[in-house]
Design an enzyme around this catalytic site. Structure first.
Site, PDB file in Angstrom:
ATOM      1  N   TYR A  82     -13.771 -15.251  45.419  1.00  0.00           N
ATOM      2  CA  TYR A  82     -13.174 -16.242  46.181  1.00  0.00           C
ATOM      3  C   TYR A  82     -11.849 -16.038  46.263  1.00  0.00           C
ATOM      4  O   TYR A  82     -11.253 -16.117  47.869  1.00  0.00           O
ATOM      5  CB  TYR A  82     -13.258 -17.572  45.203  1.00  0.00           C
ATOM      6  CG  TYR A  82     -12.728 -18.909  46.038  1.00  0.00           C
ATOM      7  CD1 TYR A  82     -13.164 -19.325  47.093  1.00  0.00           C
ATOM      8  CD2 TYR A  82     -11.488 -19.200  45.514  1.00  0.00           C
ATOM      9  CE1 TYR A  82     -12.638 -20.396  47.832  1.00  0.00           C
ATOM     10  CE2 TYR A  82     -10.959 -20.412  46.224  1.00  0.00           C
ATOM     11  CZ  TYR A  82     -11.479 -20.718  47.324  1.00  0.00           C
ATOM     12  OH  TYR A  82     -10.673 -21.999  47.830  1.00  0.00           O
ATOM     13  N   SER A 126      -6.251 -20.757  50.720  1.00  0.00           N
ATOM     14  CA  SER A 126      -5.870 -21.369  49.292  1.00  0.00           C
ATOM     15  C   SER A 126      -4.767 -20.500  48.795  1.00  0.00           C
ATOM     16  O   SER A 126      -4.388 -19.436  49.185  1.00  0.00           O
ATOM     17  CB  SER A 126      -7.112 -21.019  48.654  1.00  0.00           C
ATOM     18  OG  SER A 126      -7.077 -21.359  47.361  1.00  0.00           O
TER      19      SER A 126
HETATM   20  N1  LIG Z   1     -10.729 -28.356  46.888  1.00  0.00           N
HETATM   21  C1  LIG Z   1      -9.735 -27.399  46.634  1.00  0.00           C
HETATM   22  O1  LIG Z   1      -9.146 -27.365  45.244  1.00  0.00           O
HETATM   23  C2  LIG Z   1      -9.382 -26.107  47.529  1.00  0.00           C
HETATM   24  C3  LIG Z   1      -8.356 -25.711  47.353  1.00  0.00           C
HETATM   25  C4  LIG Z   1      -7.968 -24.614  48.195  1.00  0.00           C
HETATM   26  C5  LIG Z   1      -8.715 -24.411  49.354  1.00  0.00           C
HETATM   27  N2  LIG Z   1      -9.965 -25.283  49.526  1.00  0.00           N
HETATM   28  C6  LIG Z   1     -10.508 -24.701  50.547  1.00  0.00           C
HETATM   29  O2  LIG Z   1     -10.758 -25.959  51.351  1.00  0.00           O
HETATM   30  C7  LIG Z   1     -12.144 -25.866  52.189  1.00  0.00           C
HETATM   31  C8  LIG Z   1     -12.815 -27.097  52.220  1.00  0.00           C
HETATM   32  O3  LIG Z   1     -13.443 -27.185  50.899  1.00  0.00           O
HETATM   33  P1  LIG Z   1     -13.374 -28.508  49.980  1.00  0.00           P
HETATM   34  O4  LIG Z   1     -12.354 -28.546  49.027  1.00  0.00           O
HETATM   35  O5  LIG Z   1     -13.183 -29.751  51.119  1.00  0.00           O
HETATM   36  O6  LIG Z   1     -15.064 -28.290  49.388  1.00  0.00           O
HETATM   37  P2  LIG Z   1     -15.917 -29.295  49.682  1.00  0.00           P
HETATM   38  O7  LIG Z   1     -15.938 -30.808  49.422  1.00  0.00           O
HETATM   39  O8  LIG Z   1     -17.258 -28.834  48.793  1.00  0.00           O
HETATM   40  O9  LIG Z   1     -16.601 -29.098  51.368  1.00  0.00           O
HETATM   41  C9  LIG Z   1     -16.964 -27.822  51.620  1.00  0.00           C
HETATM   42  C10 LIG Z   1     -17.547 -28.008  52.990  1.00  0.00           C
HETATM   43  O10 LIG Z   1     -18.077 -26.660  53.503  1.00  0.00           O
HETATM   44  C11 LIG Z   1     -19.310 -27.073  53.858  1.00  0.00           C
HETATM   45  N3  LIG Z   1     -20.199 -25.864  53.790  1.00  0.00           N
HETATM   46  C12 LIG Z   1     -20.694 -25.222  52.533  1.00  0.00           C
HETATM   47  N4  LIG Z   1     -21.677 -24.177  52.756  1.00  0.00           N
HETATM   48  C13 LIG Z   1     -21.759 -24.322  53.963  1.00  0.00           C
HETATM   49  C14 LIG Z   1     -22.660 -23.560  54.996  1.00  0.00           C
HETATM   50  N5  LIG Z   1     -23.146 -22.654  54.214  1.00  0.00           N
HETATM   51  N6  LIG Z   1     -22.615 -23.583  56.203  1.00  0.00           N
HETATM   52  C15 LIG Z   1     -21.804 -24.825  56.503  1.00  0.00           C
HETATM   53  N7  LIG Z   1     -21.019 -25.447  56.058  1.00  0.00           N
HETATM   54  C16 LIG Z   1     -20.886 -25.248  54.634  1.00  0.00           C
HETATM   55  C17 LIG Z   1     -19.858 -28.209  53.282  1.00  0.00           C
HETATM   56  O11 LIG Z   1     -21.043 -28.970  53.921  1.00  0.00           O
HETATM   57  P3  LIG Z   1     -22.262 -28.783  53.797  1.00  0.00           P
HETATM   58  O12 LIG Z   1     -22.935 -28.646  52.350  1.00  0.00           O
HETATM   59  O13 LIG Z   1     -23.073 -30.099  54.416  1.00  0.00           O
HETATM   60  O14 LIG Z   1     -22.903 -27.631  54.618  1.00  0.00           O
HETATM   61  C18 LIG Z   1     -18.725 -29.066  53.080  1.00  0.00           C
HETATM   62  O15 LIG Z   1     -18.638 -29.952  54.109  1.00  0.00           O
HETATM   63  C19 LIG Z   1     -12.781 -24.527  51.665  1.00  0.00           C
HETATM   64  O16 LIG Z   1     -12.821 -23.466  52.485  1.00  0.00           O
HETATM   65  C20 LIG Z   1     -12.137 -24.433  50.335  1.00  0.00           C
HETATM   66  O17 LIG Z   1     -12.206 -23.001  49.963  1.00  0.00           O
HETATM   67  C21 LIG Z   1     -10.256 -26.030  48.635  1.00  0.00           C
END
Ligand SMILES: NC(=O)c1ccc[n+]([C@@H]2O[C@H](COP(=O)([O-])OP(=O)(O)OC[C@H]3O[C@@H](n4cnc5c(N)ncnc54)[C@H](OP(=O)(O)O)[C@@H]3O)[C@@H](O)[C@H]2O)c1
Length: 264
Positions: free
Chosen positions: A151, A138
């Site tokens: 985080y 990130s």
């Molecule tokens: N969105 C942003 O602004 C942003 C910015 C920078 C980086 N990121 C990074 O991008 C990545 C994806 O996040 P996202 O933005 O797409 O958010 P998201 O829509 O909340 O997706 C998170 C994913 O992680 C899975 N997950 C959560 N807890 C888990 C667990 N205990 N075991 C297995 N899977 C788990 C969730 O699936 P289930 O709930 O079905 O398990 C979901 O598929 C993350 O690493 C986040 O830190 C996001």
């Protein structure tokens, strides 16, 4: 085209990776906790793109989760060409005000599972002298972030670890890369209890497929990391090179301090 294993494939950036890779003809193995959402996505991708999509339901905060995923992949008889360590979450608020178990789970998911899955799948890639690992870090990983302290620290780990492995594996035919998105459309902010007003810092959120396209382009160019989402994010990640660290951290604290605890 091979097979990609994507953690956190049930929503947001992970689901977007699955869609784009399937569109390009790659088979996918989808990992997360939400069985229904994973199965629905797998069925859609198979019928839309004619690829094979397998589902592994796993809570990656469990200590044996990576080994279980590895064994399931073996029993499916597939070889992983692209590992995308994407599953992760954040948590907003002052360190001592936030639930201890959620913080420990975050470290286990964002760091522990990512390292363990890499340990399981990287040796095979080295033996085959081919394969890639994308670790989703990130822009939060480039500097400390008060009120997102754990985080940002987990993402600093992911960035550092991935770049180190990029260098270690350059002559082994395996490419490791850190993907560093800025604020992106997904369930992230909801899962992090993040106030809507702070989510994008006044800019619009970047659609997840844009992050994916930029990441895959950087992968083709064998970059060690990529900051996705435009100039604002580039400025953010370079701020620590131009500002004294206390000034930068204090500035972020001011911006992110929860309203209830803000100073008069
Ligand atoms: N969105 C942003 O602004 C942003 C910015 C920078 C980086 N990121 C990074 O991008 C990545 C994806 O996040 P996202 O933005 O797409 O958010 P998201 O829509 O909340 O997706 C998170 C994913 O992680 C899975 N997950 C959560 N807890 C888990 C667990 N205990 N075991 C297995 N899977 C788990 C969730 O699936 P289930 O709930 O079905 O398990 C979901 O598929 C993350 O690493 C986040 O830190 C996001």
């Amino acid at each position: 085209m091979g097979t990609a294993l994507i953690t956190g494939a049930s929503s947001g950036i992970g689901a977007a990776f699955a869609e784009v890779l399937a569109q390009r003809g790659m088979n996918v193995v989808l990992v997360a906790r939400s069985e229904d959402r994973l199965q629905q996505l797998a069925d859609t991708l198979e019928s839309k793109h004619g690829i094979r999509a397998d589902v592994i339901v796993q809570d990656l905060t469990k200590p044996e989760a990576a080994a279980a995923v590895f064994e399931t992949v073996k029993s499916l008889g597939v070889e992983i060409d692209l590992l995308i360590n994407n599953a992760g979450f954040g948590d907003y608020g002052a360190f001592c005000d936030r639930p201890r178990q959620k913080q420990l789970d975050m470290i286990q998911l964002n760091i522990g599972a990512l390292v363990d899955l890499t340990h399981h799948f990287l040796p095979q890639m080295q033996q085959r002298k081919s394969g890639s690992i994308l670790n989703i870090a990130s822009i939060a990983g480039f500097q400390p972030m008060p009120y997102l302290s754990i985080y940002a620290a987990t993402k600093a780990f992911v960035l550092s670890f991935s770049e180190a492995l990029w260098a270690e594996n350059q002559d082994k035919g395996v490419h490791v890369m850190a993907v560093c998105p800025g604020p992106t459309e997904s369930s992230f902010f909801e899962a992090a209890d993040f106030p809507q007003t702070l989510a994008s810092g006044g800019q619009s959120l970047v659609p997840a497929p844009v992050v994916v396209q930029e990441a895959l382009q950087a992968l083709e160019q064998k970059q060690s990391n990529v900051v996705t989402g435009g100039i604002g994010n580039q400025i953010m990640v370079n701020a620590s090179r131009f500002l004294p660290r206390p000034t930068l951290v204090n500035g972020i604290a001011k911006l992110f301090r929860p309203k209830a605890t803000s100073n008069p």
